[in-house]
Design a protein around this motif. Structure first.
Motif: not given
Length: 128
Positions: A59-65, A67-78, A106-109
């Motif tokens: 799924l693309a980086v701009d898929d809403p879910s 993007a939400k998970d990538l934001k959580r990752i960037s904030k250090g959330k589990q 995870s793959y996008h990282l």
């Protein structure tokens, strides 16, 4: 960035997995599989392998879910570990019962990012 995985899946992940399982066929004992799944140990697999085995596209980086998970990752959330149903070599792919967006994020990282998961096989629970 690095993905931080929670020790266990969130309680709401299991009903989501059961709901998905009921779509796969009437012979699937969704509740039995999910109950067995909840007792399996956590394992880690590269995101690229989970996508390949499941035969799902990234799924693309701009898929809403995603993007939400990538934001959580960037904030250090589990993130919650993903829930999987092991396929077989006769053509049934790995099913991602819950966590497809987390695998894609995870793959996008990095395609080699290790994804935390619980896995169950149909053989682990009798069919109805």
């Amino acid at each position: 960035m690095k993905v931080r995985w929670a020790k266990d899946p969130q309680p709401h992940d299991y009903p989501a997995a059961a709901s998905y399982l009921t779509l796969l066929g009437s012979r699937v004992d969704a509740e039995g599989l999910v109950d067995a799944l909840a007792g399996t140990p956590i394992v880690y697999h590269p995101a690229k392998d989970l996508l390949r085995a499941s035969r799902l596209g990234l799924l693309a980086v701009d898929d809403p879910s995603v993007a939400k998970d990538l934001k959580r990752i960037s904030k250090g959330k589990q993130l919650s570990p993903v829930l999987l149903l092991r396929g077989n070599l006769l053509g049934v792919p790995l099913e991602i019962l819950d966590g497809y967006h987390r695998v894609c994020a995870s793959y996008h990282l990095s395609e080699n990012t290790l994804v935390s998961a619980q896995i169950i096989s149909l053989d682990d629970v009798p069919t109805v």
